[in-house]
Enzyme design. Structure first.
Site, PDB file in Angstrom:
ATOM      1  N   CYS A 104       0.794  -1.061  -0.122  1.00 23.24           N
ATOM      2  CA  CYS A 104      -0.018   0.072   0.031  1.00 23.24           C
ATOM      3  C   CYS A 104       0.928   1.206  -0.001  1.00 23.24           C
ATOM      4  O   CYS A 104       2.109   0.861  -0.597  1.00 23.24           O
ATOM      5  CB  CYS A 104      -0.855  -0.039   1.333  1.00 23.24           C
ATOM      6  SG  CYS A 104      -0.231  -0.225   2.843  1.00 23.24           S
ATOM      7  N   GLY A 107       2.742   0.767   3.783  1.00 23.60           N
ATOM      8  CA  GLY A 107       2.808  -0.844   4.449  1.00 23.60           C
ATOM      9  C   GLY A 107       2.341  -0.924   5.660  1.00 23.60           C
ATOM     10  O   GLY A 107       2.922  -1.990   6.496  1.00 23.60           O
ATOM     11  N   ARG A 110      -3.456  -1.064   4.960  1.00 26.58           N
ATOM     12  CA  ARG A 110      -3.946  -1.703   3.819  1.00 26.58           C
ATOM     13  C   ARG A 110      -3.433  -3.015   3.561  1.00 26.58           C
ATOM     14  O   ARG A 110      -4.175  -3.965   3.333  1.00 26.58           O
ATOM     15  CB  ARG A 110      -4.488  -0.636   2.622  1.00 26.58           C
ATOM     16  CG  ARG A 110      -5.459   0.276   2.775  1.00 26.58           C
ATOM     17  CD  ARG A 110      -5.278   1.329   1.935  1.00 26.58           C
ATOM     18  NE  ARG A 110      -4.101   2.040   1.888  1.00 26.58           N
ATOM     19  CZ  ARG A 110      -4.007   3.382   1.106  1.00 26.58           C
ATOM     20  NH1 ARG A 110      -4.772   3.597   0.076  1.00 26.58           N
ATOM     21  NH2 ARG A 110      -2.879   3.952   1.342  1.00 26.58           N
TER      22      ARG A 110
END
Length: 658
Positions: A104, A107, A110
């Site tokens: 994402c 990190g 998501r």
């Protein structure tokens, strides 16, 4: 286990599975990544030279608690699982095995949520918190936001898939749609994709059907219902609404009895949005649920009667819980129809003699039923007093009193006087006293009423049927009309006749394998005859039903005189009125009702016996003793416990010369 960070902060959290932020795209070649899952806003706009030649899966979501990540999880998990389970041929693979990167922006949230979903799907039974803990051992930065964690809980509860029929998932989708509708004023639903109850499949799976009470149109099924949580009760409402509810309750019972609601099912039904609601709310005066209005009215799509309302901002259930959004149908406008098989029959005892196909006893039993039915019909038609009573009933007048009857013969060779005991006659109810038929009788009544009126009465046996135990069909219909306000059924007598006509074949079908007699019947009848008592049967059932019960249970031979088997059909009023017992006493030649002992299993039957002036014995085959005791002179648990000689000795003796 200590984690090992690769260039760009990328970490291998499972064999072949890596997680990181947007910076990890700089190291795809170095890490031999073959597949990339991009979980960012507008992932299609993410470009990088090292993405060339690598398979990608795009998940377009924002990192907010309100974002619907759940809808993307099955596809993302499937992409990762397929990549890791197959041999790799993608660009940069040095070992021949695929390597997957989930990234994402940072990190943290998501990408971690998608990784947790994969770990749960790979290891069935692994819960979200445990999966996150395992992920953090390798990648401490993993921290899905609270909204994503709630969605992972839901994903786990559905078996790591999307189950459209799962009620919490329905609620989640509705909340998502409501949030979008409130924020943008734009439809969050595709009308063409919404559910629409179909007549062709209605009831095939046993789901309760909800039909418009006026026109019978199918507007919802149990699958469309969205269950609501139990609220805090009256304290959840403003004082104005509490006052209104209290005044309504006082007006309904006049005493201010407990008026707290226990749930929305008491007065309304909350459902998912349905396709018929999108066309002007089902009627010309309604509002489409996707037409831009935040709230509006819902009308039957067929007859346009108002059925309820909707509110995208939500409304409170009767228990005070908020339902958001709310698509509410009023139960007073609906009929609930339960098409499930007659589970009430599960406890019926059936005699072995009629249990098998081709049983040698079956033809004889059938012949006994047919023969007794013919005798009962002849006895009812040929009896002068019954004919007079029937004529009076047709005119709506009271039956004339049974005066001038002869004393002496009891009709079965017994004497009506002179045996020196207080009781000279034994009168037995049939259903629930002689034969174990109450379950089947109640289920037949339920199915007949449903067939005639379209209304499915409550049918949890025996609780729901206790008020009508012992009643004839007319009084049952009167009771249900009054209880549920079903004046729309029309004339009680006409409906009762239709239900009675429908009930007979249903009952015959439900009891085609036979009916079991209760233990002790033969011994009780034999004891009565030994004591010189006249014996008769008095039942709310029709002549055909009585014949079927006695014939198929093997009891018909105990009552050889059809004249002394009396159906409520031959009198004006059924139980709890005393008419059927008064007619039975007349046929027995009894001029003093106190000399008759009646055995009943139902409150209404006991009331009828006492109103006729008889001594009433209650047997606890259908109801518990505490419910019968107030209406009986004595109570026995089973028929085998009834000793007529003991009752004779315990009862007050008649005066000398009586």
């Amino acid at each position: 286990m200590p984690h090992h960070s690769h260039p760009g902060g990328v970490v291998e959290v499972a064999p072949g599975l890596f997680i990181g932020g947007i910076a990890s795209l700089d190291h795809l070649q170095q890490l031999h990544i073959t597949h990339v899952v991009s979980v960012v806003n507008e992932p299609a706009t993410v470009t990088h030279a090292q993405l060339e030649g690598r398979q990608r899966h795009l998940v377009d979501v924002a990192d907010t608690e309100e974002t619907n990540l759940l809808q993307h999880l099955p596809a993302a998990v499937a992409f990762v699982a397929a990549a890791l389970s197959s041999s790799g041929s993608g660009s940069g693979s040095s070992s021949g095995g695929n390597r997957v990167l989930i990234h994402c922006a940072q990190g943290v949230s998501r990408s971690a949520a998608v990784a947790v979903a994969y770990l749960m799907a790979r290891s069935p039974g692994l819960e979200p918190e445990a999966a996150l803990a395992a992920l953090r051992q390798k990648y401490p930065a993993a921290s899905p936001n609270a909204g994503f964690m709630r969605q992972l809980e839901l994903f786990f509860a559905m078996g790591c898939r999307l189950a459209d029929g799962y009620l919490p998932y329905k609620r989640f989708l509705l909340e998502q749609a409501a949030a979008q509708y409130s924020a943008t004023g734009l439809p969050a639903l595709d009308a063409a994709a919404l559910s629409q109850p179909q007549e062709a499949a209605a009831g095939d799976d046993g789901a309760t059907l909800y039909r418009c009470r006026k026109c019978r149109a199918l507007v919802a099924t149990q699958h469309n219902v969205v269950e609501t949580e139990q609220g805090p009760g009256a304290s959840a409402f403003s004082w104005r609404k509490r006052d209104k509810q209290q005044r309504a309750s006082l007006g309904s019972d006049g005493m201010g009895a407990n008026s707290s609601s226990t749930g929305p099912e008491e007065g309304s039904l909350f459902v998912e949005p349905l396709r018929w609601m999108c066309d002007g709310g089902g009627g010309p005066g309604g509002d489409s649920v996707v037409g831009g209005a935040m709230q509006g009215k819902l009308y039957c799509p067929k007859c346009q009667v108002r059925l309820g309302s909707f509110n995208w901002a939500g409304t409170q259930s009767s228990s005070g819980a908020w339902v958001t959004p709310a698509f509410q149908l009023h139960l007073s406008k609906l009929d609930a129809v339960d098409p499930r098989p007659p589970v009430a029959l599960a406890g019926i005892r059936q005699p072995r003699m009629l249990g098998g196909v081709g049983s040698s006893a079956a033809p004889a039993a059938t012949a006994a039923v047919d023969g007794l039915a013919a005798q009962l019909q002849a006895a009812g038609v040929s009896d002068p007093q019954a004919a007079v009573s029937g004529a009076a009933a047709q005119q709506g007048a009271a039956a004339p009193p049974a005066d001038g009857v002869a004393s002496g013969s009891g009709g079965d060779g017994s004497s009506s006087s002179g045996n020196g005991s207080p009781f000279h006659y034994l009168i037995l109810d049939c259903d629930g006293v002689l034969v174990d038929s109450e379950r089947a009788s109640c289920e037949a009544l339920r199915q007949a009423i449903l067939q005639v009126t379209g209304f499915d009465i409550p049918h949890d046996f025996p609780v729901d049927f206790q008020p009508v135990f012992g009643m004839d069909v007319w009084h049952c219909i009167e009771y249900y009309q009054q209880r549920f306000g079903r004046q729309d059924w029309g004339d009680t007598t006409a409906v009762a006749q239709q239900v009675s006509d429908a009930k007979e074949p249903i009952y015959q079908r439900l009891t085609a394998a036979g009916i079991a007699a209760f233990p002790g019947v033969a011994a009780l009848v034999a004891q009565a005859r030994q004591l010189g008592m006249g014996v008769a049967v008095a039942s709310s059932g029709s002549p055909d039903k009585i014949a079927h019960n006695l014939g198929s249970s093997g009891l018909a031979h105990l009552f050889p005189d059809a004249h002394l088997i009396v159906s409520a059909k031959y009198v004006q009023r059924g139980k709890p009125a005393p008419d059927v017992y008064l007619e039975t006493l007349r046929r027995l030649g009894c001029t003093d009702a106190s000399q008759a002992l009646v055995v009943e299993d139902a409150v209404n039957g006991l009331k009828a016996a006492k109103a006729a002036g008889c001594f009433a014995v209650a047997v606890c085959t259908s109801l518990p003793g505490h419910m019968l005791a107030a209406h009986a002179d004595t109570v026995v648990e089973r028929l085998v416990d009834l000793d007529l000689a003991a009752v004779q000795r315990a009862a007050p003796q008649p005066p000398a010369g009586a």
